[in-house]
Design a protein around this motif. Structure first.
Motif, mmCIF file in Angstrom:
data_model
loop_
_atom_site.group_PDB
_atom_site.id
_atom_site.type_symbol
_atom_site.label_atom_id
_atom_site.label_comp_id
_atom_site.label_asym_id
_atom_site.label_seq_id
_atom_site.Cartn_x
_atom_site.Cartn_y
_atom_site.Cartn_z
ATOM 1 N N UNK A 170 0.290 21.815 -16.691
ATOM 2 C CA UNK A 170 0.504 20.589 -15.931
ATOM 3 C C UNK A 170 1.897 20.036 -16.194
ATOM 4 N N UNK A 171 2.639 19.660 -15.141
ATOM 5 C CA UNK A 171 3.984 19.126 -15.343
ATOM 6 C C UNK A 171 3.943 17.707 -15.897
ATOM 7 N N UNK A 172 4.980 17.337 -16.572
ATOM 8 C CA UNK A 172 5.112 15.971 -17.090
ATOM 9 C C UNK A 172 6.395 15.365 -16.543
ATOM 10 N N UNK A 173 6.261 14.250 -15.857
ATOM 11 C CA UNK A 173 7.427 13.569 -15.306
ATOM 12 C C UNK A 173 7.591 12.209 -15.941
ATOM 13 N N UNK A 174 8.044 11.254 -15.166
ATOM 14 C CA UNK A 174 8.171 9.897 -15.669
ATOM 15 C C UNK A 174 6.791 9.355 -16.039
ATOM 16 N N UNK A 175 6.725 8.516 -17.036
ATOM 17 C CA UNK A 175 5.449 7.918 -17.427
ATOM 18 C C UNK A 175 5.179 6.700 -16.549
ATOM 19 N N UNK A 176 3.963 6.654 -16.004
ATOM 20 C CA UNK A 176 3.632 5.618 -15.027
ATOM 21 C C UNK A 176 2.722 4.524 -15.559
ATOM 22 N N UNK A 177 2.268 4.656 -16.800
ATOM 23 C CA UNK A 177 1.290 3.687 -17.298
ATOM 24 C C UNK A 177 1.813 2.252 -17.249
ATOM 25 N N UNK A 178 3.105 2.081 -17.571
ATOM 26 C CA UNK A 178 3.655 0.731 -17.625
ATOM 27 C C UNK A 178 3.712 0.121 -16.228
ATOM 28 N N UNK A 179 4.010 0.952 -15.215
ATOM 29 C CA UNK A 179 4.039 0.447 -13.844
ATOM 30 C C UNK A 179 2.647 -0.005 -13.411
ATOM 31 N N UNK B 150 0.858 -1.188 0.000
ATOM 32 C CA UNK B 150 0.000 0.000 0.000
ATOM 33 C C UNK B 150 0.890 1.232 0.000
ATOM 34 N N UNK B 151 0.677 2.107 -0.981
ATOM 35 C CA UNK B 151 1.343 3.404 -1.024
ATOM 36 C C UNK B 151 0.305 4.463 -0.674
ATOM 37 N N UNK B 152 0.529 5.175 0.420
ATOM 38 C CA UNK B 152 -0.372 6.255 0.844
ATOM 39 C C UNK B 152 0.367 7.557 0.555
ATOM 40 N N UNK B 153 -0.002 8.202 -0.545
ATOM 41 C CA UNK B 153 0.794 9.326 -1.040
ATOM 42 C C UNK B 153 0.066 10.647 -0.879
ATOM 43 N N UNK B 154 0.795 11.631 -0.349
ATOM 44 C CA UNK B 154 0.260 12.976 -0.160
ATOM 45 C C UNK B 154 1.000 14.030 -0.976
ATOM 46 N N UNK B 155 1.993 13.627 -1.785
ATOM 47 C CA UNK B 155 2.865 14.626 -2.405
ATOM 48 C C UNK B 155 2.922 14.571 -3.923
ATOM 49 N N UNK B 156 2.771 13.403 -4.529
ATOM 50 C CA UNK B 156 2.930 13.296 -5.975
ATOM 51 C C UNK B 156 4.373 13.534 -6.398
ATOM 52 N N UNK B 157 4.564 13.852 -7.678
ATOM 53 C CA UNK B 157 5.885 14.230 -8.183
ATOM 54 C C UNK B 157 6.896 13.100 -8.179
ATOM 55 N N UNK B 158 8.165 13.470 -7.983
ATOM 56 C CA UNK B 158 9.261 12.513 -8.084
ATOM 57 C C UNK B 158 9.167 11.389 -7.057
ATOM 58 N N UNK B 159 8.740 11.721 -5.833
ATOM 59 C CA UNK B 159 8.631 10.673 -4.812
ATOM 60 C C UNK B 159 7.610 9.625 -5.219
ATOM 61 N N UNK B 160 6.504 10.072 -5.767
ATOM 62 C CA UNK B 160 5.494 9.129 -6.234
ATOM 63 C C UNK B 160 6.037 8.292 -7.380
ATOM 64 N N UNK B 161 6.699 8.916 -8.345
ATOM 65 C CA UNK B 161 7.249 8.175 -9.483
ATOM 66 C C UNK B 161 8.159 7.044 -9.019
ATOM 67 N N UNK B 162 9.026 7.343 -8.066
ATOM 68 C CA UNK B 162 9.977 6.339 -7.604
ATOM 69 C C UNK B 162 9.301 5.296 -6.714
ATOM 70 N N UNK B 163 8.341 5.715 -5.912
ATOM 71 C CA UNK B 163 7.653 4.766 -5.026
ATOM 72 C C UNK B 163 6.856 3.742 -5.820
ATOM 73 N N UNK B 164 6.266 4.154 -6.943
ATOM 74 C CA UNK B 164 5.497 3.213 -7.754
ATOM 75 C C UNK B 164 6.358 2.045 -8.219
ATOM 76 N N UNK B 165 7.629 2.295 -8.395
ATOM 77 C CA UNK B 165 8.530 1.259 -8.878
ATOM 78 C C UNK B 165 8.967 0.310 -7.761
#
Length: 342
Positions: A263-272, A226-241
């Protein structure tokens, strides 16, 4: 003492939003004003506000970033939750002396209708400031979002961002109570220590450290359930992995994103999401009003039993409100951010 001493000034001091901020609100986006005090109309209660809440969502209300709440009109009182005492009531279920938590705004007095009151108590057994934090939307968010969307099971690993914050500090304790292993991400070494010693976390990490993800990897083992995320962004991108297959992501905030226009664009998360078969759900507390009373009752019971602790960061004086959101987003608070104006 559950209810602090307070004054009843003749004029209503108000914090007005005078300019739409492009991102995190700064002091210059607000102005202090004084207005005459008005009595309640039919179906209203006159409330002397005592504790004003400072919440991350106010950035979106001021800057018009949210897609689930209208922006605060420029020139009006800054939208805010708060706790106060009823001075006069023309509501059937409310009487003078009751404590209410609701949409008070940043001001000394508020005229509240039934729809603007989220909870009330006639004989508080816990300091009333708690009703703006651990017994307010912060605690209710932790309780409802973790149980409804996270669906924790004993032995699972829960990773929480802003783990020492008003929501995250409750999530860690609730996760431990469910038999889970809670891991926290936070912004200072002092908050890392608080996560482990006070808030139920098995381990916590300073997200500003250079070896953050190596340290997290050493603790998550087979991955995060379980990932309980309050921030989004880079931390979320890395946590998903770091998520396990069939993991659950609870999205409660995006505090790390300074602006959504564009809207910012970071790492793509669809594959995760696809490869890990993740469930990713957004949570907005105001969708769950029907469950507020039950959540507050459960949290009160945990506090009284000594199984839930909470920290508050209380400053004094309404004049501090214009700078409160800047300080909140800078991580300058240690616990739920409140302003006492009594």
């Amino acid at each position: 003492m559950t209810i602090p001493a307070y004054r009843t000034p003749a004029l209503n001091r108000q914090v007005l939003l005078v300019e739409r901020p492009p991102g995190i609100p700064q002091p210059e986006h607000f102005r202090l004003a004084e207005r005459p005090l008005c009595g309640p109309g039919q179906g209203q209660a006159l409330v002397r506000n005592l504790y004003l809440s400072v919440d991350p969502a106010q950035r979106g209300w001021a800057a018009d970033l949210n897609n689930y709440a209208a922006a605060v009109p420029v020139g009006s009182v800054m939208r805010a939750l708060g706790v106060g005492i009823v001075l006069e009531s023309r509501l059937a279920d409310l009487r003078a002396g009751d404590i209410v938590y609701g949409w008070t705004g940043w001001q000394d007095y508020a005229l509240l209708g039934a729809d603007e009151i989220l909870s009330s108590v006639s004989d508080p057994q816990i300091p009333i400031s708690a009703y703006a934090g651990v017994l307010g939307i912060n605690g209710m968010t932790a309780w409802l979002a973790l149980r409804r969307l996270g669906r924790p099971r004993p032995g699972e690993t829960v990773l929480v961002s802003t783990a020492a914050g008003a929501v995250g500090s409750v999530v860690g304790q609730l996760a431990r109570a469910e038999g889970c292993r809670a891991l926290g991400l936070t912004g200072t070494d002092d908050k890392v220590s608080a996560c482990v010693t006070r808030f139920g976390y098995a381990a916590a990490f300073n997200y500003r450290s250079a070896d953050l993800w190596q340290s997290v990897d050493a603790e998550v083992g087979e991955g995060v359930d379980i990932l309980f995320d309050n921030v989004g962004g880079d931390l979320l991108d890395m946590a998903l992995r770091r998520m396990k297959v069939a993991g659950r992501v609870v999205q409660c905030g995006t505090a790390s994103i300074a602006s959504w226009h564009p809207a910012p664009t970071g790492l793509r998360n669809e594959r995760e999401i696809l490869s890990r078969r993740l469930s990713w759900n957004g949570f907005v507390i105001f969708d769950h009003k029907a469950e507020f009373s039950a959540a507050i009752h459960s949290l009160e019971a945990l506090i009284r039993a000594g199984r839930l602790v909470y920290d508050e960061d209380i400053e004094h004086g309404i004049e501090l409100a214009p700078d409160a959101l800047r300080r909140l987003y800078a991580g300058a608070n240690a616990g739920k951010k409140l302003i006492f104006i009594g």
